[in-house]
Design a protein around this motif. Structure first.
Motif, mmCIF file in Angstrom:
data_model
loop_
_atom_site.group_PDB
_atom_site.id
_atom_site.type_symbol
_atom_site.label_atom_id
_atom_site.label_comp_id
_atom_site.label_asym_id
_atom_site.label_seq_id
_atom_site.Cartn_x
_atom_site.Cartn_y
_atom_site.Cartn_z
ATOM 1 N N VAL A 430 0.833 -1.200 0.000
ATOM 2 C CA VAL A 430 0.000 0.000 0.000
ATOM 3 C C VAL A 430 0.869 1.253 0.000
ATOM 4 O O VAL A 430 0.602 2.226 -0.712
ATOM 5 C CB VAL A 430 -0.940 -0.002 1.224
ATOM 6 N N THR A 431 1.936 1.228 0.784
ATOM 7 C CA THR A 431 2.840 2.372 0.865
ATOM 8 C C THR A 431 3.519 2.631 -0.469
ATOM 9 O O THR A 431 3.630 3.782 -0.921
ATOM 10 C CB THR A 431 3.894 2.127 1.960
ATOM 11 N N ARG A 436 4.170 6.028 -5.287
ATOM 12 C CA ARG A 436 4.189 6.129 -6.754
ATOM 13 C C ARG A 436 3.145 7.126 -7.255
ATOM 14 O O ARG A 436 3.413 7.921 -8.172
ATOM 15 C CB ARG A 436 3.921 4.754 -7.370
ATOM 16 N N GLU A 437 1.967 7.076 -6.643
ATOM 17 C CA GLU A 437 0.895 7.976 -7.089
ATOM 18 C C GLU A 437 1.229 9.428 -6.771
ATOM 19 O O GLU A 437 0.924 10.329 -7.564
ATOM 20 C CB GLU A 437 -0.426 7.563 -6.441
ATOM 21 N N THR A 442 -0.782 11.958 -9.532
ATOM 22 C CA THR A 442 -2.180 11.547 -9.643
ATOM 23 C C THR A 442 -2.911 11.665 -8.313
ATOM 24 O O THR A 442 -4.135 11.653 -8.275
ATOM 25 C CB THR A 442 -2.287 10.099 -10.162
ATOM 26 N N LYS A 443 -2.140 11.748 -7.206
ATOM 27 C CA LYS A 443 -2.735 11.970 -5.893
ATOM 28 C C LYS A 443 -1.841 12.901 -5.089
ATOM 29 O O LYS A 443 -0.644 13.043 -5.370
ATOM 30 C CB LYS A 443 -2.939 10.647 -5.141
ATOM 31 N N ALA A 493 10.864 1.101 0.069
ATOM 32 C CA ALA A 493 9.503 0.986 -0.462
ATOM 33 C C ALA A 493 9.483 0.936 -1.985
ATOM 34 O O ALA A 493 8.890 0.031 -2.587
ATOM 35 C CB ALA A 493 8.659 2.156 0.035
ATOM 36 N N LEU A 494 10.135 1.906 -2.614
ATOM 37 C CA LEU A 494 10.007 2.049 -4.063
ATOM 38 C C LEU A 494 10.864 1.065 -4.845
ATOM 39 O O LEU A 494 10.540 0.723 -5.987
ATOM 40 C CB LEU A 494 10.361 3.480 -4.473
ATOM 41 N N VAL A 495 11.938 0.581 -4.254
ATOM 42 C CA VAL A 495 12.789 -0.413 -4.916
ATOM 43 C C VAL A 495 12.612 -1.785 -4.266
ATOM 44 O O VAL A 495 12.376 -2.779 -4.942
ATOM 45 C CB VAL A 495 14.271 0.019 -4.878
#
Length: 571
Positions: A430-431, A436-437, A442-443, A493-495
């Motif tokens: 979820v994180t 990413r959003e 987009t958010k 988180a992102l990687v």
């Protein structure tokens, strides 16, 4: 006449009770207009007595057993394990003074806990695993925390524990009593991705591997083609477990296995250390199955060909070879930036470590083993005068962990006393999507503020632009500010979690994650037998067919009886 006398006495008693009740009602009515404030004060005082976040009026002391990792970077210069921002936070917020009954390094902590249990000299509180928990319950060494949990666990922690479907509380409930405080962890902790030096891949003109065969070819290139460019034969293709870690996670320790071969086993549909469903539907122990022998054969060949670290099993810290830039691949969970990766990119900003859902099985599917939602427990010594204090400390950590994670020095609250992890099962996925959003526009960050169970998500979305540089959809290391205090968390988180978000995970759980009765006497020896023979098979000091003798020995030395007990539990 005796019956009539009894009835008459009962009528007199009822009359007196009614008279007293009427008197109380009259007094209440007469004083009701002037006692609103008094009533409110009494209720508030009562609530404060069981306030999950309330500070003690007078300072109390708790002596804990604590694992202290000397490589942990969460302490600033001049701080110590008992004089730091985390311990001081407990003192300031709760008026609790923390002392050490004992400390131990990660490799020695379990031994210290076992010694405390055997000598019946427990600290006031400490963190233990499922084996030690059962031992202390049977020795009647622990405080009953049923009422403590009911009165003092914060609503957010209760919500997360409830989200495990009863598993977390079941694991700490004995004879109807809650005997420990369970953690609840993200499922990502139990999935071990492959971390690979993408800059080495690019230098050698290679694509990220997907299958075991491709993984072997990449490891061969990393060993033979001098990817670090120093002209020396000194690089490691694939790291192996060091003396503090395991060949693979198991049903009693199903999370956070570093530098093991979990993925290679899973790609063979082998799940050693796990209890899985056999062909007839009955539980079987994965370490005894033919698929495990096949995976051992693969690892044996890779080690013989020099594709796996030659010092596997005797190296004290495999992370050192990652930091020094000598290793090209290793297995680990999403949070490895909290391990060696942040130090590795600090040493060499071109070390482009990326995380991949590999190797895949022969059908191109990702089939890792899955962890239990709970594996660590805070226990309280029977007779300790403030059994609710550890629960308050856990509430305090959960409420403020997002602040700790971004304090100067970074590294996360590794030195927080009695630290348990609390997270919804999908916390990291979820994180990652939220970040990413926000990066994509987009958010807005505010869209994720009202999510209290996801304790770090507000800070994650608020600070993601501090660490991530444009282009925001490119995760290579050159597009990050590695000096940002947000880097380690954002990169995790992102990687680190990207493989779980972008790949369909067809995970395999263990049928049980706790011990049966016979395991208490026999499992240590059975596990030692397994660990020793499997390591020797991989390193070539025992023939592959010694696996078959291991299976026979395992069954005869208690494995068959334990299997029957597991069947009784799961059926």
């Amino acid at each position: 006449m005796k019956v009539k006398g009894k009835i008459f006495a009962l009528l007199i008693l009822l009359f007196l009770l009614l008279l007293a009740a009427c008197s109380d009602d009259a007094g209440t009515n007469e004083e009701s207009e002037g006692t609103d404030e008094e009533t409110t004060t009494e209720e508030t005082t009562s609530d404060e007595d069981a306030d999950p976040f309330g500070a003690y009026e007078e300072a109390i002391t708790i002596a804990i057993g604590q694992e202290v990792d000397p490589t942990d970077t969460s302490l600033e210069e001049g701080e110590t394990p008992l004089n730091n921002k985390y311990v001081n936070h407990v003192k300031e917020n709760l008026n609790i003074n923390v002392e050490h009954a004992f400390t131990a390094s990660p490799s020695n902590y379990d031994q210290k806990v076992s010694l405390a249990i055997a000598s019946n000299d427990l600290p006031d509180a400490m963190i233990v695993g499922p084996v030690e928990l059962r031992q202390m319950v049977e020795a009647d060494q622990l405080a009953d925390l049923t009422q403590v949990y009911e009165d003092y666990a914060s609503p957010a922690i209760k919500e997360i524990i409830d989200s495990t479907g009863g598993v977390a509380l079941d694991n700490v409930t004995f004879d109807g009593k809650i005997m420990a405080i369970p953690n609840s962890q993200a499922s990502a902790d139990g999935i071990h991705n492959m971390w690979i030096r993408k800059d080495w891949l690019d230098k050698l003109g290679l694509e990220p591997p997907t299958t075991i065969e491709e993984l072997k070819e990449v490891a061969r290139a990393f060993v033979e083609e001098d990817p670090d460019g120093n002209g020396e034969d000194d690089t490691i293709g694939l790291a192996g477990p060091d003396t503090s870690n395991k060949l693979y996670a198991n049903f009693l320790e199903s999370t956070n296995n570093l530098y093991g071969f979990d993925g290679i086993f899973s790609a063979h549909h082998a799940y050693p250390g796990y209890w899985i469903e056999g062909e007839g539907g009955d539980p079987v122990y994965g370490s005894t199955l033919p698929e495990t022998k096949e995976a051992l054969a693969t690892l044996r060949d890779m080690y013989a060909e020099g594709l796996i670290d030659k010092e596997m099993g005797v190296r004290e810290d495999s992370g050192e070879s990652v930091i020094s830039g000598k290793t090209g691949m290793f297995s680990g969970p999403f949070w490895m930036p909290y391990g060696p990766i942040t130090d590795a990119v600090t040493e060499n900003p071109e070390a482009n470590w990326q995380s991949y859902a590999v190797p895949l099985d022969e059908n191109g599917e990702y089939t890792p083993h899955l962890s239990t939602p709970t594996s660590s427990y805070v226990v309280v010594r029977k007779g300790y005068e403030h059994p609710e204090a550890p629960m308050k400390m856990l509430n305090n950590l959960f409420a403020h962990e997002s602040e700790f994670d971004h304090m100067e020095g970074g590294g996360g609250p590794g030195h927080y006393p009695l630290r348990l992890v609390y997270a919804p099962a999908d916390e990291m996925e979820v994180t990652t999507v939220a970040m990413r959003e926000v990066l994509a526009g987009t958010k807005e960050p505010e869209d994720f503020y009202d999510m209290p169970a996801y304790k770090l998500i507000k800070n994650d979305v608020d600070t993601v632009f501090d660490a991530k540089l444009e282009p925001y959809d490119n995760m290579d290391i050159e597009h990050w500010d590695i000096t940002s205090t947000s880097f380690t968390r954002a990169y995790s988180a992102l990687v680190g979690t990207a493989p779980q978000v972008d790949t369909e995970v067809k995970g395999v759980p263990s049928l049980i994650y706790s011990q049966t009765e016979s395991m208490e006497d026999r499992w240590v020896n059975l596990k030692k037998l397994e660990d020793e023979i499997f390591l020797k098979i991989i390193m070539g000091t025992e023939p592959l067919d010694s696996f078959d003798q291991f299976v026979d020995d395992w069954k005869q030395q208690g494995g068959d009886q334990i299997t029957e007990e597991v069947a009784e539990v799961v059926n």
